[in-house]
Design a protein around this motif. Structure first.
Motif, short mmCIF file in Angstrom:
data_model
loop_
_atom_site.label_atom_id
_atom_site.label_comp_id
_atom_site.label_asym_id
_atom_site.label_seq_id
_atom_site.Cartn_x
_atom_site.Cartn_y
_atom_site.Cartn_z
N GLN A 24 0.83 -1.21 0.00
CA GLN A 24 0.00 0.00 0.00
C GLN A 24 0.86 1.26 0.00
N ARG A 25 1.99 1.21 0.68
CA ARG A 25 2.87 2.39 0.68
C ARG A 25 3.48 2.60 -0.71
N TRP A 26 3.81 1.48 -1.39
CA TRP A 26 4.36 1.61 -2.74
C TRP A 26 3.29 2.06 -3.74
N GLN A 27 2.08 1.57 -3.57
CA GLN A 27 1.02 1.93 -4.50
C GLN A 27 -0.29 2.16 -3.74
N PRO A 28 -0.44 3.32 -3.14
CA PRO A 28 -1.72 3.63 -2.46
C PRO A 28 -2.82 3.84 -3.50
N ARG A 29 -4.04 3.75 -3.03
CA ARG A 29 -5.19 3.99 -3.93
C ARG A 29 -5.20 5.46 -4.33
N PRO A 30 -5.30 5.72 -5.63
CA PRO A 30 -5.38 7.14 -6.04
C PRO A 30 -6.72 7.74 -5.62
N TYR A 31 -6.67 8.92 -5.06
CA TYR A 31 -7.90 9.58 -4.63
C TYR A 31 -8.55 10.28 -5.82
N SER A 32 -9.85 10.10 -5.93
CA SER A 32 -10.62 10.82 -6.95
C SER A 32 -11.88 11.36 -6.28
N ASP A 33 -12.51 12.32 -6.95
CA ASP A 33 -13.71 12.91 -6.37
C ASP A 33 -14.74 11.83 -6.08
N SER A 34 -15.29 11.88 -4.89
CA SER A 34 -16.13 10.78 -4.41
C SER A 34 -17.41 11.34 -3.80
N GLY A 88 -16.38 -11.80 7.33
CA GLY A 88 -17.18 -10.62 7.01
C GLY A 88 -16.43 -9.30 7.03
N GLU A 89 -15.12 -9.31 6.95
CA GLU A 89 -14.36 -8.05 6.97
C GLU A 89 -13.99 -7.64 5.55
N ALA A 90 -14.00 -6.35 5.31
CA ALA A 90 -13.60 -5.79 4.01
C ALA A 90 -12.25 -5.09 4.19
N TRP A 91 -11.32 -5.37 3.24
CA TRP A 91 -10.00 -4.74 3.30
C TRP A 91 -10.09 -3.30 2.78
N ILE A 92 -9.36 -2.42 3.43
CA ILE A 92 -9.31 -1.03 3.00
C ILE A 92 -8.02 -0.79 2.22
N HIS A 93 -8.15 -0.26 1.01
CA HIS A 93 -6.99 0.19 0.25
C HIS A 93 -6.92 1.71 0.41
N TYR A 94 -5.99 2.14 1.24
CA TYR A 94 -5.95 3.54 1.64
C TYR A 94 -5.36 4.41 0.54
N SER A 95 -5.88 5.59 0.43
CA SER A 95 -5.26 6.63 -0.39
C SER A 95 -4.48 7.55 0.55
N ARG A 96 -3.65 8.37 -0.05
CA ARG A 96 -2.92 9.33 0.77
C ARG A 96 -3.89 10.40 1.30
N PRO A 97 -3.50 11.13 2.36
CA PRO A 97 -4.40 12.15 2.91
C PRO A 97 -4.86 13.13 1.83
N ALA A 98 -6.16 13.40 1.82
CA ALA A 98 -6.74 14.30 0.82
C ALA A 98 -7.59 15.35 1.55
N PRO A 99 -7.18 16.60 1.57
CA PRO A 99 -7.95 17.64 2.29
C PRO A 99 -9.37 17.77 1.78
N GLN A 100 -9.61 17.52 0.48
CA GLN A 100 -10.95 17.67 -0.07
C GLN A 100 -11.93 16.61 0.45
N ARG A 101 -11.40 15.64 1.18
CA ARG A 101 -12.27 14.63 1.80
C ARG A 101 -13.01 15.21 3.00
N TYR A 102 -12.53 16.29 3.56
CA TYR A 102 -13.05 16.87 4.81
C TYR A 102 -13.71 18.22 4.57
N LEU A 103 -14.72 18.48 5.36
CA LEU A 103 -15.35 19.80 5.42
C LEU A 103 -15.60 20.11 6.90
N PRO A 104 -15.04 21.22 7.42
CA PRO A 104 -15.20 21.51 8.85
C PRO A 104 -16.68 21.72 9.21
N ALA A 105 -17.06 21.19 10.37
CA ALA A 105 -18.46 21.29 10.81
C ALA A 105 -18.88 22.74 11.00
#
Length: 710
Positions: free
Chosen positions: A43-53, A267-284
């Motif tokens: 995952q560190r070598w190839q993290p999931r690319p972040y795209s608009d979600s 019943g567990e699903a594996w997470i393929h992490y992307s690098r931190p993406a600020p656009q994933r967050y919106l302050p409350a």
């Protein structure tokens, strides 16, 4: 057909393979840690690319706490948040929070806190209840609340389910993680929510969140995760479709609407992490003050959580970073919408076990039956192939196949096989050394084994010492004795003689019938080679004398042994053609030593040594024979006879009578004749005295003697 030794040689590698298979099947924590470390590295070598979600985190961050107030916020504030999110077009709202207690600021709670009574208490109690306000806001929106599951608590009383689980396969849900208790939202909120899902994680032993359970089991029901419930609610679905594995109990996938989510058997699903993406967050706080863009929330699944450090909801991911717990939910939801899944396929276990077993057997066979370079190269190729196949499975198909234990198993098997082969090689080495040492000098065998590069044609100049021995009367012994008995007698004699040579670390140059040729200071240089040669010659003489006497007592006539010892510079090395090596010394000193041995026959002596030997043996008592010009030579060589007792032990004093007579002879003094005649009369058995007397009578005086025969 394999030999017993070959079959036994496989025992250690097979034991290693069996132990690694057992370790793989038991999968203790260290094995899991190694496996997870490999997957983390991928995952560190190839993290999931972040795209608009369509997934957004509304973050109760540090600035939101500073602007709005400390946590927990009042339910009225949360109701306002829900209404704004719903009005902005959120398709579903999930709270990564458990509202397990009523709002502390509720009017009734405050009246009790302030201990009001009468009219004041009634007025306060008549004010709107924040929990009811929050519940009312949730009824108008699609809100999913969180619950936590644990063991050791009280089983929950439950509430109405808004979902249904359809199972395909009798044992599809049999492997789900089971818990005996849960912490639920308060009933008022629970009844208003569109769904309730578990927000509990099960980090691995190292504390890293790699998987999220999609379903968990409680005593009364099966509970979906927050991720599953938010997704179901956003799609306005009612059913979960759980598909079991065909070959064994456990879950293969969970379908929610149009999304088919692969899972592990539990019943567990594996997470393929992307690098931190600020656009994933919106302050409350931006939602509450209306400053968020109008389009930021439309058509999105909103997860409300916190990144504030003081609220202690930080987790670790495989990329080596800390993250808010809500981000694990968000990242998995992003994967589901993108159809991007990490999966550890059901066949991975079988393939990894086969890699350990079959790969281990192949590596063991190579290590045991081929050379080190070939087996090491093949093992390295196998290790690279396993690692490359695992990496390719990840980047091409996003499948997690463990390379660590197969690689370790093959390495350990190679080491085990190499150790067995090395031990076998050492055993054969020792056997060959022992076997050759019965035919070739042990020091020569050791030298060539330790210095194989010297097994080349050619030689080098070196000072060496030589002993030649011959058995008098051997031809007549063969004529009058049965051949089998004669060979047996000769073998006993040679065994004793050769053992003495080897004890003095001499090199057996060759055996010619009953004769021995011995060299010292080759192939290994010996600074004291002259002394060694002299002492070895005396021991050979002593043994030969004792051997003759022993056989005589048995009624067997055996010849006397004549010995010649000389030293000088020769060429030492391997001589011969391309098909055979003959290690020996060549040069005039070799021939001279041989001539000294034959000189004994004419002198009537048994041991003759040259002045080259005598000069390096101080303390050895000898008497001069003369300056002898050997047959075929032009220069004289001073020759000596060691002074020995009849049993072969050295004398500890000079023969003064002989030395005086010899001095007269060397000075060509006429008195030499009478001196030797007197010695001959006193020593009728002294062969050298008799020879000197005969020479004086026939040739005249002087120490120089020219030999007409060999």
């Amino acid at each position: 057909m394999s030999s017993p030794n070959t079959r036994l040689g496989f025992l250690l590698p097979l034991t290693v393979i069996a132990a690694m298979l057992l370790l793989y099947l038991l999968s203790p924590v260290p094995v899991q840690t190694l496996r997870n470390a490999a997957f983390d590295q991928y995952q560190r070598w190839q993290p999931r690319p972040y795209s608009d979600s369509p997934v957004l985190i509304v973050d109760v961050d540090e600035e939101s706490l500073a602007r709005v107030g400390q946590w927990p916020w009042t339910r009225t504030r949360l109701a306002d948040l829900v209404e704004r999110l719903h009005a902005a077009g959120a398709t579903a709202i999930g709270f990564d929070v458990v509202f397990a207690e009523p709002d502390r600021t509720a009017p009734r709670a405050m009246a009790a806190e302030w201990r009001l009574s009468g009219t004041d208490a009634a007025r306060i109690a008549a004010l709107p209840d924040p929990d009811e306000r929050f519940a009312a806001a949730m009824r108008g929106a699609r809100v999913v609340l969180g619950l936590t599951v644990e063991n050791g608590g009280t089983a929950p009383s439950g509430g109405q389910s808004t979902h249904r689980i359809v199972s395909r396969g009798d044992a599809a849900l049999s492997s789900l993680p089971a818990f005996d208790s849960a912490t639920l939202p308060i009933p008022a909120l629970r009844s208003a929510a569109a769904g309730i899902g578990s927000i509990s994680f099960q980090p691995d032993p190292d504390g890293i969140v790699r998987r999220v359970p999609m379903l968990v089991r409680l005593p009364q029901e099966i509970v979906p995760s927050m991720i599953a419930e938010v997704l179901r609610v956003s799609l306005a679905e009612r059913n979960y479709v759980a598909t079991g594995l065909a070959e064994r109990p456990g879950l293969r996938s969970l379908r929610i609407g149009r999304h088919q989510i692969p899972t592990s058997p539990d019943g567990e699903a594996w997470i393929h992490y992307s690098r931190p993406a600020p656009q994933r967050y919106l302050p409350a706080w931006r939602i509450l003050d209306g400053s968020a863009p109008e389009t930021a929330l439309r058509g999105r699944i909103v997860l409300v959580g916190t990144s504030a450090k003081g609220l202690l909801d930080l987790r670790f991911n495989p990329l080596g970073a800390a993250m808010p717990g809500v981000e694990a939910h968000a990242q998995l939801l992003e994967q589901i919408h993108a159809g991007h899944f990490l999966e550890r396929p059901a066949w991975a276990t079988a393939v990894e076990a086969l890699a350990i077993a079959i790969g281990g057997l192949l590596v063991a066979t190579l290590a045991l039956r081929t050379g080190p370079l070939s087996s090491a190269s093949a093992t390295l190729a196998a290790l690279l192939a396993i690692a490359a196949a695992s990496w390719w499975s990840f980047i091409a198909w996003r499948q997690l196949v463990d390379p660590t234990l197969p690689v370790i198993a093959l390495l350990l098997t190679f080491v085990a096989g190499s150790l067995v082969r090395h031990r076998g090689s050492e055993r054969r080495h020792r056997w060959i050394r022992h076997a050759f040492s019965r035919y070739v000098s042990p020091n020569l065998v050791s030298h060539l084994v330790d210095n194989p590069g010297q097994l080349v044609l050619g030689g080098r100049r070196q000072h060496c010492s030589f002993i030649f021995t011959d058995l008098a009367g051997f031809t007549s012994l063969m004529e009058r004795t049965d051949p089998g008995e004669a060979v047996s007698l000769l073998n006993d004699y040679l065994d004793g003689m050769i053992a003495i040579v080897f004890r003095h670390e001499g090199t057996l140059d060759r055996i010619v019938g009953d004769a021995l040729a011995v060299v010292f200071s080759a192939p290994v240089e010996q600074p004291d080679h002259r002394r060694r040669a002299y002492e070895c010659a005396l021991d050979l003489h002593r043994f030969a004398q004792a051997h003759v006497e022993d056989l005589a007592r048995q009624g067997v006539e055996f010849g006397r042994t004549r010995i010649g010892v000389h030293s000088g510079e020769v060429i030492v090395g391997n001589f011969g053609g391309s098909t055979i090596f003959d290690y020996r010394a060549l040069g005039d000193p070799v021939n001279t030593a041989a001539r000294l041995e034959t000189l004994n026959k004419q002198l009537g002596t048994l041991v003759c040594v040259s002045d080259a030997i005598r000069d390096d043996c101080p303390g050895a008592f000898m008497r001069a024979v003369g300056d002898i010009v050997l047959k075929g030579r032009t220069q004289p060589l001073r020759v000596f006879e060691p002074l020995l007792h009849t049993d072969g032990t050295p004398l500890t004093e000079n023969d003064s009578g002989y030395d005086e007579a010899y001095a007269l002879m060397a000075a060509q003094d006429p008195r030499a004749l009478s001196a030797f005649e007197q010695l001959a009369a006193e020593r009728p058995g002294d062969a050298l005295v008799a020879w000197q007397l005969n020479r004086l009578r026939s040739e005249g005086s002087g120490a120089l003697v020219v030999m007409a025969e060999k």
